[in-house]
Design an enzyme around this catalytic site. Structure first.
Site, PDB file in Angstrom:
ATOM      1  N   ASP A  92       0.865  -1.171   0.000  1.00 35.52           N
ATOM      2  CA  ASP A  92       0.000   0.000   0.000  1.00 35.52           C
ATOM      3  C   ASP A  92       0.909   1.230   0.000  1.00 35.52           C
ATOM      4  O   ASP A  92       2.013   1.200   0.544  1.00 35.52           O
ATOM      5  CB  ASP A  92      -0.879  -0.031   1.251  1.00 35.52           C
ATOM      6  CG  ASP A  92      -1.928   1.060   1.272  1.00 35.52           C
ATOM      7  OD1 ASP A  92      -1.890   1.941   0.393  1.00 35.52           O
ATOM      8  OD2 ASP A  92      -2.775   1.039   2.174  1.00 35.52           O
ATOM      9  N   ASP A 272      -7.902  -7.497   0.038  1.00 34.86           N
ATOM     10  CA  ASP A 272      -7.129  -7.564   1.277  1.00 34.86           C
ATOM     11  C   ASP A 272      -7.967  -6.976   2.392  1.00 34.86           C
ATOM     12  O   ASP A 272      -8.852  -6.149   2.141  1.00 34.86           O
ATOM     13  CB  ASP A 272      -5.818  -6.780   1.166  1.00 34.86           C
ATOM     14  CG  ASP A 272      -6.047  -5.275   1.344  1.00 34.86           C
ATOM     15  OD1 ASP A 272      -5.752  -4.742   2.433  1.00 34.86           O
ATOM     16  OD2 ASP A 272      -6.561  -4.636   0.398  1.00 34.86           O
TER      17      ASP A 272
END
Length: 377
Positions: A92, A272
């Site tokens: 991320d 996720d």
């Protein structure tokens, strides 16, 4: 990175495919365990590979940048070398952490974001260019563009300006990424992120803009931040209908088992979420028959396996009564067992969905399995 679309479900928008990276092949649809600070909490890498059968895990730019820091990661040969995980990693960009730092003096402007470390209060600046450099050093196979994740609720004008800035940041991310080299001998790829809050016209515009960059994959951000599930589904469908079919679609931060099944049906390939491990540490156990609060008295003398239908060492070996005892006693092993079990369930869920898509009976299976897994036992 290469994506191959194998099968499209004839009765929905669900798809099965695979993503090839230098660290291995990922079968889609896939769930990616979250390893924020270089670890999936309470889970060994051996368990991730052999018991959970994870194919890819996440790391987080914000947390890894602050600790252990870029120097040690570079010396180790990136996160793969540091934590010993030899399969694909996605990072991320830190955009969500910037969103979560609202109220701490965080400042967002055209150049980037100035924020204070949650560890020691030190002041740091993330620009789109620097975030690309950081993720290069972390060594992820898939890195995310730097974006602003808007809160929910969010007024239209703020959402529009934020989205447009995210698009400008994306241009800067691509320029920096394309002018720098892969590190550590494996290829890296960049995914842009669709934003636009809960506004259909903004989401449409953002998806069209993202798609125009022609990157190897695309992500959908800014959902699962408090909006009703029906809105998340509506906007996910809008975006998936625009994003190219020959590229993987990643819905960030989602979600419950029901969310995942519904969004697979809408055309999402990658997911996720911290839910399986976070909820595990609080005693919520996902099973093929329904959801268990292991703290409840009813499990005190239940010596049956956690989930005989799931398979896997942890789920078959340990009893509900034993796990309840560990969790009630605040024993560390309780969090470990529960985390491994829940992640095993999540990977079983997406792998089963994949099998049903290939077999051509995904929707009937989805309807049947949802009746079970949504029950509170």
């Amino acid at each position: 990175m290469k994506f191959t679309l194998q099968v499209e479900d004839p009765a929905s928008k669900a798809r099965a495919g695979f993503i090839e990276t230098d660290h291995g092949t990922i079968q889609t649809p896939i769930f990616m365990p979250v390893g924020t600070a270089g670890t999936v909490k309470a889970v060994h890498q051996r368990e991730l590979k052999e018991d959970i059968k994870a194919q890819i895990i996440l790391g987080n730019t914000y947390h890894l940048y602050l600790r252990p820091g870029l120097d040690i990661l570079q010396k180790a040969g990136g996160l793969h070398g540091f934590n010993g995980w030899d399969r694909p990693i996605l990072t991320d960009s830190g955009g969500y952490q910037v969103y979560s730092l609202a109220g701490t003096g965080r400042k967002i402007n055209e150049e980037g974001v100035v924020f204070k470390s949650h560890i020691d209060g030190g002041v740091h600046t993330f620009t789109p260019e620097y975030v690309m450099d950081i993720q290069r050093i972390i060594g992820a196979d898939i890195i995310m563009a730097f974006d602003e994740c808007t809160p929910y609720p969010c007024d239209y004008e703020y959402a529009r300006k934020s989205m447009e800035m995210t698009h400008r940041w994306l241009g800067r991310c691509c320029t920096r990424f394309d002018s720098t080299n892969d590190l550590y001998g494996h290829s890296q790829t960049l995914f842009p992120i669709v934003q636009g809050s809960v506004y259909k016209d903004l989401r449409t515009q953002s998806a069209e803009t993202i798609a125009s960059y022609g990157r190897e994959g695309n992500a959908i951000g800014g959902l699962s931040v408090g909006e009703p599930a029906e809105i998340m589904y509506e906007l996910t469908e809008v975006v998936c209908d625009i994003l190219p079919k020959d590229k993987p679609r990643y819905l960030m931060g989602v979600g419950t088992p029901a969310n995942i099944l519904e969004c697979i049906a809408l055309g999402v390939d990658m997911f996720d979420c911290v839910m399986p491990t976070r909820n595990a540490r609080n005693g919520m156990i996902f099973t093929t028959e329904g959801v268990i609060n292991i703290r409840n008295e009813k499990w005190k003398d239940d010596l049956s396996p956690l989930d005989a239908g799931l398979g896997g060492y942890v789920s078959s070996f340990y009893s509900k009564a034993y796990l309840r005892h560990l969790v009630k006693s605040d024993e560390m092993l309780g969090a470990q067992i529960a985390s491994v079990h829940n992640l095993t369930f999540y990977l079983w869920l997406v792998n089963s969905a994949r099998e049903r898509i290939i077999a051509g009976d995904f929707l009937p299976w989805k309807a049947e399995i949802e009746k079970k897994i949504n029950q509170r036992l």
